[in-house]
Design an enzyme around this catalytic site. Structure first.
Site, PDB file in Angstrom:
ATOM      1  N   GLU A 171      16.903   6.662  36.100  1.00 58.55           N
ATOM      2  CA  GLU A 171      17.260   6.129  34.791  1.00 58.55           C
ATOM      3  C   GLU A 171      18.033   7.135  33.929  1.00 58.55           C
ATOM      4  O   GLU A 171      17.583   7.575  32.874  1.00 58.55           O
ATOM      5  CB  GLU A 171      16.008   5.650  34.046  1.00 58.55           C
ATOM      6  N   GLU A 373      12.027   0.209  40.930  1.00 53.63           N
ATOM      7  CA  GLU A 373      10.883  -0.034  40.051  1.00 53.63           C
ATOM      8  C   GLU A 373      10.871  -1.488  39.621  1.00 53.63           C
ATOM      9  O   GLU A 373      11.915  -2.055  39.289  1.00 53.63           O
ATOM     10  CB  GLU A 373      10.929   0.820  38.771  1.00 53.63           C
TER      11      GLU A 373
END
Length: 479
Positions: A171, A373
């Site tokens: 991220e 995720e």
């Protein structure tokens, strides 16, 4: 509601994820080895739920064998985590390895492999060293890119013979968005140009890492791959009207394509450069750097997908006295009647898996990717314990089933998604929310020395790994 059986493709990977900083704790950490997250916690502890932070986390540093035992019991084929850059070195300028921490990583990797679990390793999951944050401004600095590559070289030399899945970042858009764009995390500096410099430098660092990976020959020698883990927010417009469609396109340009395009296509959208120039937020860059980005694209990507992002055209004027923010072009839209996870405040919309998959196929060359995720955080899970003390998290089973169902619909239509990593293997500390919302297959009992216990979802997850099938509601997916 009637349920239908769904089957996993033969080679489809099923695993789980959690990061170093969210699990390891500070045991064995030396002076000067704080990460940005440690620094934030020490300077702004009051915003962390009940004061919990990375200091102890789940104590994975001392209990990794126990936890890997649970991974084996569940049947995980893959485990995605990170190496904590701030702890891997004692001297960041000269890349001097902390042999104690490096030996621990050796032990973790070996323990995973001995138990039939493939490690998937990110080199940075918000763990940029605090010293580099304070001295150079972390990812705002080109020098920090050089130090990152020095660090990566040491990591590759040490573990390249055993790890086949490498990732530049997890991220990469998040930290600077929270700190410099929205100013909701320490040190609360609103600076849109600095935000964009971080974005650019992380894209460049990804390309530089790919270049190093190729120079080391890790793909040819060991069959390894290099990628990055991105968190595109699947963006939907309020309506079909051109102004709403444009709002969604602009959001996507600033937050999703800023990382997807350079990593996969090797270039930033020209429109993004035009807008950066217009709003005076163009980062420092060189043509040589753009060439490096062009020539060093990733082998694959992991995508973190949790919820949709809905926007509409602005309905109010922009305050010209405040610095530019991408929301100049859009504002958030609240969809009436949406299904919500009330604990996390996120919409539940499993179709994001399918829609993102189709986009990867149609716009990004059907590059290989996987879900890095996806999961559901719930507060006060102890409410759902049965008489044997096992958390009956049927809501999590339903959440995973529905998202897997939509993901596999895409796979059936040729989408090149090769796996699903649940967030998370165990409950873990998160930024600010700490242990408030629990995501794990494994419960971490904070009141009982952080002892572990499998939840109902762990047994269910084990069953789908073994049988390669699961049930999900027969709803409108095929209508």
């Amino acid at each position: 509601m009637e349920k239908l059986k769904h089957h996993l493709p033969k080679d489809f990977k099923i695993g789980a994820a959690v990061s170093a900083w969210q699990t390891e704790g500070w045991s064995g950490k030396k002076d000067g080895q704080d990460s940005y997250l440690d620094l934030w916690y020490k300077n702004n502890k009051n915003v962390w739920h009940n004061g919990y932070g990375p200091a102890v986390a789940t104590d994975f540093r001392n209990r990794y064998k126990e936890d890997i035992g649970y991974m084996k019991e569940i049947g995980l084929t893959h485990f995605r985590t990170s190496i904590n850059w701030s702890r891997f070195l004692t001297d960041y300028e000269n890349a001097v390895v902390d042999e104690d921490y490096a030996a621990y990583i050796d032990d973790v990797i070996n323990e995973l492999l001995e138990n039939g679990i493939e490690p998937m390793i990110a080199l940075e999951h918000y763990e940029v060293p605090a010293q580099l944050f304070e001295q150079y401004g972390a990812w705002g600095s080109k020098h920090v890119i050089e130090l990152y590559i020095k660090y990566a070289e040491k990591v590759f030399e040490r573990y390249g013979d055993r790890v086949k899945h490498w990732f530049a970042f997890n991220e990469p858009v998040v930290v600077q968005t929270r700190v410099y764009l929205d100013s909701i995390r320490w040190p609360f500096e609103q600076n849109t140009k600095k935000w964009m410099q971080w974005n650019y430098n992380k894209a460049l660092a990804t390309a530089r890492l790919v270049k190093l990976f190729k120079e080391k020959g890790l793909g040819e020698k060991y069959g390894a791959k290099i990628g990055s883990i991105l968190n595109p927010e699947v963006t939907y417009a309020r309506s079909t009207a051109p102004h709403d469609q444009e709002a969604a396109r602009m959001y996507d340009l600033f937050f999703n394509r800023t990382f997807l395009d350079p990593a996969i296509k090797g270039e930033f959208p020209q429109e993004l450069f035009d807008l950066m120039k217009k709003h005076d937020i163009t980062p420092d860059y060189t043509e040589e750097e753009l060439r490096v980005i062009k020539e060093n694209t990733v082998d694959y990507v992991g995508l973190n997908l949790y919820f949709p992002h809905r926007v509409q055209a602005r309905t109010s004027g922009w305050n010209e006295r405040i610095p530019f923010h991408p929301s100049y072009y859009y504002e958030k839209f609240e969809l009436p009647g949406k299904k919500m996870n009330p604990y996390r405040g996120w919409e539940i919309y499993p179709q994001i898996m399918y829609d993102m998959g189709k986009r990867m196929k149609e716009e990004y060359g059907n590059i290989e990717w996987f879900i890095a995720e996806n999961g559901m955080g719930v507060e006060n899970e102890q409410r759902f314990k049965d008489e044997e003390g096992v958390i009956q998290d049927d809501y999590r089973i339903e959440f995973i089933s529905e998202h897997l169902k939509w993901l596999l619909k895409g796979v059936e239509e040729g989408v090149n998604c090769t796996g699903y990593m649940l967030w998370a293997f165990s409950d873990c500390v998160s930024p600010m929310n700490a242990f408030k919302n629990r995501y794990g297959l494994v419960e971490i009992n904070l009141d009982d020395n952080r002892n572990r216990k499998l939840k109902k979802s762990a047994s269910w997850y084990k069953s789908i790994i073994e049988t390669r099938e699961f049930e999900a509601a027969n709803d409108a997916i095929n209508k």
